[in-house]
Scaffold this motif. Structure first.
Motif, mmCIF file in Angstrom:
data_model
loop_
_atom_site.group_PDB
_atom_site.id
_atom_site.type_symbol
_atom_site.label_atom_id
_atom_site.label_comp_id
_atom_site.label_asym_id
_atom_site.label_seq_id
_atom_site.Cartn_x
_atom_site.Cartn_y
_atom_site.Cartn_z
ATOM 1 N N PRO A 16 43.908 15.876 27.997
ATOM 2 C CA PRO A 16 45.346 15.973 28.289
ATOM 3 C C PRO A 16 45.582 16.192 29.783
ATOM 4 C CG PRO A 16 44.545 17.989 27.250
ATOM 5 C CD PRO A 16 43.402 17.009 27.221
ATOM 6 N N ALA A 17 46.770 15.821 30.253
ATOM 7 C CA ALA A 17 47.102 16.004 31.667
ATOM 8 C C ALA A 17 46.959 17.467 32.067
ATOM 9 C CB ALA A 17 48.514 15.502 31.946
ATOM 10 N N ALA A 18 47.234 18.367 31.119
ATOM 11 C CA ALA A 18 47.163 19.796 31.430
ATOM 12 C C ALA A 18 45.751 20.236 31.784
ATOM 13 C CB ALA A 18 47.683 20.615 30.244
ATOM 14 N N ALA A 19 44.754 19.456 31.386
ATOM 15 C CA ALA A 19 43.367 19.825 31.662
ATOM 16 C C ALA A 19 42.902 19.358 33.040
ATOM 17 C CB ALA A 19 42.455 19.246 30.581
ATOM 18 N N LEU A 20 43.740 18.627 33.749
ATOM 19 C CA LEU A 20 43.354 18.164 35.082
ATOM 20 C C LEU A 20 43.428 19.328 36.075
ATOM 21 C CD1 LEU A 20 45.361 14.826 35.075
ATOM 22 C CD2 LEU A 20 42.863 15.041 35.071
ATOM 23 N N PRO A 21 42.679 19.254 37.167
ATOM 24 C CA PRO A 21 42.757 20.318 38.174
ATOM 25 C C PRO A 21 44.201 20.470 38.664
ATOM 26 C CG PRO A 21 40.941 18.811 38.676
ATOM 27 C CD PRO A 21 41.708 18.202 37.543
ATOM 28 N N LEU A 99 48.801 8.922 37.970
ATOM 29 C CA LEU A 99 47.406 8.638 38.286
ATOM 30 C C LEU A 99 46.863 9.799 39.105
ATOM 31 C CD1 LEU A 99 49.209 5.742 38.744
ATOM 32 C CD2 LEU A 99 46.867 4.893 38.487
ATOM 33 N N THR A 100 45.820 10.422 38.595
ATOM 34 C CA THR A 100 45.278 11.622 39.222
ATOM 35 C C THR A 100 43.853 11.350 39.678
ATOM 36 O OG1 THR A 100 46.595 12.945 37.682
ATOM 37 C CG2 THR A 100 44.850 14.088 38.889
ATOM 38 N N PRO A 101 43.643 11.291 40.990
ATOM 39 C CA PRO A 101 42.280 11.075 41.492
ATOM 40 C C PRO A 101 41.508 12.396 41.535
ATOM 41 C CG PRO A 101 43.975 10.539 43.162
ATOM 42 C CD PRO A 101 44.646 11.291 42.056
ATOM 43 N N VAL A 102 40.303 12.377 41.055
ATOM 44 C CA VAL A 102 39.416 13.541 41.121
ATOM 45 C C VAL A 102 38.146 13.095 41.846
ATOM 46 C CG1 VAL A 102 38.048 15.187 39.784
ATOM 47 C CG2 VAL A 102 40.357 14.573 39.023
ATOM 48 N N LEU A 103 37.854 13.791 42.932
ATOM 49 C CA LEU A 103 36.672 13.439 43.722
ATOM 50 C C LEU A 103 35.422 13.802 42.946
ATOM 51 C CD1 LEU A 103 35.738 12.480 46.594
ATOM 52 C CD2 LEU A 103 35.463 14.905 47.120
ATOM 53 N N HIS A 116 42.345 9.401 36.623
ATOM 54 C CA HIS A 116 42.852 9.604 35.261
ATOM 55 C C HIS A 116 44.279 9.070 35.204
ATOM 56 C CE1 HIS A 116 39.646 12.623 34.208
ATOM 57 N NE2 HIS A 116 39.643 12.766 35.520
ATOM 58 N N ILE A 117 44.561 8.227 34.241
ATOM 59 C CA ILE A 117 45.917 7.678 34.127
ATOM 60 C C ILE A 117 46.548 8.214 32.847
ATOM 61 C CG2 ILE A 117 47.331 5.596 34.111
ATOM 62 C CD1 ILE A 117 45.066 4.094 35.471
ATOM 63 N N HIS A 118 47.626 8.971 33.021
ATOM 64 C CA HIS A 118 48.297 9.611 31.884
ATOM 65 C C HIS A 118 49.726 9.110 31.731
ATOM 66 C CE1 HIS A 118 45.008 12.551 32.218
ATOM 67 N NE2 HIS A 118 45.323 12.954 30.999
ATOM 68 N N ARG A 119 50.140 9.050 30.487
ATOM 69 C CA ARG A 119 51.567 8.887 30.162
ATOM 70 C C ARG A 119 51.934 10.188 29.466
ATOM 71 N NH1 ARG A 119 52.056 4.112 26.433
ATOM 72 N NH2 ARG A 119 50.939 5.569 25.105
ATOM 73 N N GLY A 120 52.707 11.020 30.147
ATOM 74 C CA GLY A 120 52.908 12.374 29.636
ATOM 75 C C GLY A 120 51.564 13.081 29.577
ATOM 76 N N GLU A 121 51.259 13.668 28.448
ATOM 77 C CA GLU A 121 49.985 14.381 28.317
ATOM 78 C C GLU A 121 48.835 13.477 27.876
ATOM 79 O OE1 GLU A 121 48.850 17.583 28.918
ATOM 80 O OE2 GLU A 121 50.697 17.611 30.094
ATOM 81 N N GLU A 122 49.164 12.254 27.513
ATOM 82 C CA GLU A 122 48.184 11.365 26.904
ATOM 83 C C GLU A 122 47.436 10.546 27.954
ATOM 84 O OE1 GLU A 122 48.395 8.323 23.130
ATOM 85 O OE2 GLU A 122 49.996 8.201 24.615
ATOM 86 N N GLU A 123 46.123 10.635 27.960
ATOM 87 C CA GLU A 123 45.344 9.838 28.901
ATOM 88 C C GLU A 123 45.199 8.421 28.357
ATOM 89 O OE1 GLU A 123 41.529 11.465 30.032
ATOM 90 O OE2 GLU A 123 41.402 10.162 31.797
ATOM 91 N N LEU A 124 45.689 7.466 29.131
ATOM 92 C CA LEU A 124 45.628 6.063 28.706
ATOM 93 C C LEU A 124 44.338 5.404 29.177
ATOM 94 C CD1 LEU A 124 49.275 4.851 29.540
ATOM 95 C CD2 LEU A 124 48.408 5.849 27.404
ATOM 96 N N ALA A 125 43.898 5.781 30.373
ATOM 97 C CA ALA A 125 42.732 5.119 30.959
ATOM 98 C C ALA A 125 42.043 6.064 31.917
ATOM 99 C CB ALA A 125 43.157 3.855 31.706
ATOM 100 N N ARG A 126 40.753 5.879 32.047
ATOM 101 C CA ARG A 126 39.947 6.644 33.004
ATOM 102 C C ARG A 126 39.137 5.654 33.825
ATOM 103 N NH1 ARG A 126 36.811 11.422 31.709
ATOM 104 N NH2 ARG A 126 38.585 11.715 30.312
ATOM 105 N N LEU A 127 39.314 5.703 35.130
ATOM 106 C CA LEU A 127 38.590 4.785 36.002
ATOM 107 C C LEU A 127 37.576 5.561 36.823
ATOM 108 C CD1 LEU A 127 41.566 2.561 37.199
ATOM 109 C CD2 LEU A 127 40.257 2.461 35.088
ATOM 110 N N ASP A 128 36.456 4.942 37.029
ATOM 111 C CA ASP A 128 35.317 5.531 37.741
ATOM 112 C C ASP A 128 35.022 4.563 38.884
ATOM 113 O OD1 ASP A 128 32.599 5.890 38.514
ATOM 114 O OD2 ASP A 128 31.818 5.431 36.512
ATOM 115 N N LEU A 129 35.352 4.977 40.103
ATOM 116 C CA LEU A 129 35.321 4.076 41.251
ATOM 117 C C LEU A 129 34.392 4.599 42.329
ATOM 118 C CD1 LEU A 129 39.203 3.549 41.511
ATOM 119 C CD2 LEU A 129 37.548 2.081 40.347
#
Lengths: 169, 169, 169, 169
Positions: A16-21, A99-103, A116-129
């Protein structure tokens, strides 16, 4: 069948978005009609384009690095050597997303981010770049410029350790 | 620093075109001006768009499955749940490239392909794509349709075992 | 209501492929899943992207001008100052189309092409594109390079006068 | 040579943002790295994609019409029958731009908008877009839905007469 990747690893689970830093930068975007395909959902390459836009926003608004000048004036490229996406839920036309970038790490001539790409609390996609810094003229590897390295490490420290995150010079 | 993925795995090494399965389907494409970014190279999401086009060609020319009808008439979606790219060398405007899909596995409601993108003998990019078949109306998982499953398995058998390939019903 | 343009002019009527100049260059393309939108038809900006690709093909295969080198080595830009499209019929995923460029005029520092896009005999779209040649470094207007001018005029002469076509040095 | 269109009409002149109707809706966007081409400027089809996004914003934020539901639930398409752009100045990576739609006319089964794209006071591009409303299932023309017509006419009235604007039922 596992829906994992080539090596058969289990796919990551959405958070969930709430779990992001809490200190992480959060870019906003909207899914456009033109981002979607005849199935009515985001055409998957466009997730990567949205992520790149979020990185540009991160640079400008949080890292204080001019992404444009980095390329056009300083001649430094930030091309990707690896880009992976896990798609949990389809994005739909009109959706407001964050969209939340985490180093994940900063190396000598590269750095890695999860988006991390969220719509509200729901993560739609996770990208690893994974980005490698290059000299645009010669297209050869160059060290991450010191101002960018410092800014990335500050950002990583502010966000705290993400699961699996490692930072190293 | 390793330029591997989130889990720190080493990145795959490029292989020459000659090392691809001789029976594999090979799609042709050209890198367009509009595919490239201000760094003068393929904007990385466009590699995924090119790969999707190659899969459409594979369906039409080799598998004998009408990709359009599958979506528009049969209501079956072939969206991706995972998409990863490793980028070895930049693609440049005007480059003629070949995209070679190699089946990695067929599961109950998904299948996985690698797409090797070569310019001549040089592998520029390797994409690892996992598709889940869905009912487009309900956006829920459905089994891979029997005709598509059979065609994929025939294709996989013709190509022979790729490194790491497994096929299972 | 007229469906003409801002000035209320009547929109052009489609012509069959057979009515195009026999000597005109004809580029082939296929409408991709990713070119189409949730309405299931070509997202209209992608018609312009397809047209730009056809111009690259025209340069390479017919004019003998290296579009890539023109930009990357000679530093000449061929950006558009005007681009108009009239869309007669929707393009659908999987459609094989042909794009036929017809030179309309060559000026001192610009040239104009129509691009006719047909599916079989049916014209789906007509694009009206005006290019200005520029020095990429200074972003200022420069004369059409002599080799490009000569090649365009040769092409125009081979095709003969299109309706409304004028060529002038 | 004139840089006008196919019929040799003079091209429009840019106007400052201050000359736009004060009541007009103004969408914001940023030019992205991925919107730009190897010449370092917006790849021209992307101006049209940005304009389409601005129209989605206009619908949602000003007209009160759900663009997504219009397509996905009500089955009404708003495809373009004509789209023209005049490009005054290049857009550069990182530019903050504003897109201002000005209603030009509402017809029985179509409507026309100009989109002015400014960076600060400077007009970079002017787009002239004509939409035809269609039944998505049959791909045939249908009248502009009454709620959309009313909203467009209200918007047009609020903005006042633009040069050359005409509204008619």
């Amino acid at each position: 069948m596992s829906q994992g990747d080539a090596a058969g690893r289990p796919r990551p689970a959405p958070i969930p978005a709430a779990a992001l830093p809490g200190a992480a930068y959060r870019a906003s975007a909207r899914i456009r009609f033109g981002d979607c395909d005849p199935a009515g959902i985001v055409f998957f390459p466009n997730w990567f384009a949205l992520a790149n836009a979020a990185i540009e926003d991160l640079f400008r608004e949080r890292l204080g690095i001019d992404f444009h000048a980095l390329h056009a004036e300083r001649g430094i490229g930030t091309g990707f050597v690896h880009a992976a996406g896990t798609f949990f839920r389809p994005g739909l036309m009109g959706d407001a997303v964050h969209l939340t970038p985490v180093l994940r790490r900063v190396g000598g001539a590269s750095y890695a981010l999860d988006i991390h790409i969220h719509r509200g609390e729901e993560e739609l996609a996770r990208l690893d770049l994974v980005t490698a810094t290059t000299d645009l003229a010669s297209r050869t590897s160059v060290p991450v410029p010191p101002d960018l390295r410092a800014a990335l490490l500050r950002y990583g420290a502010a966000c705290g350790a993400a699961p699996g995150q490692e930072t190293s010079a």
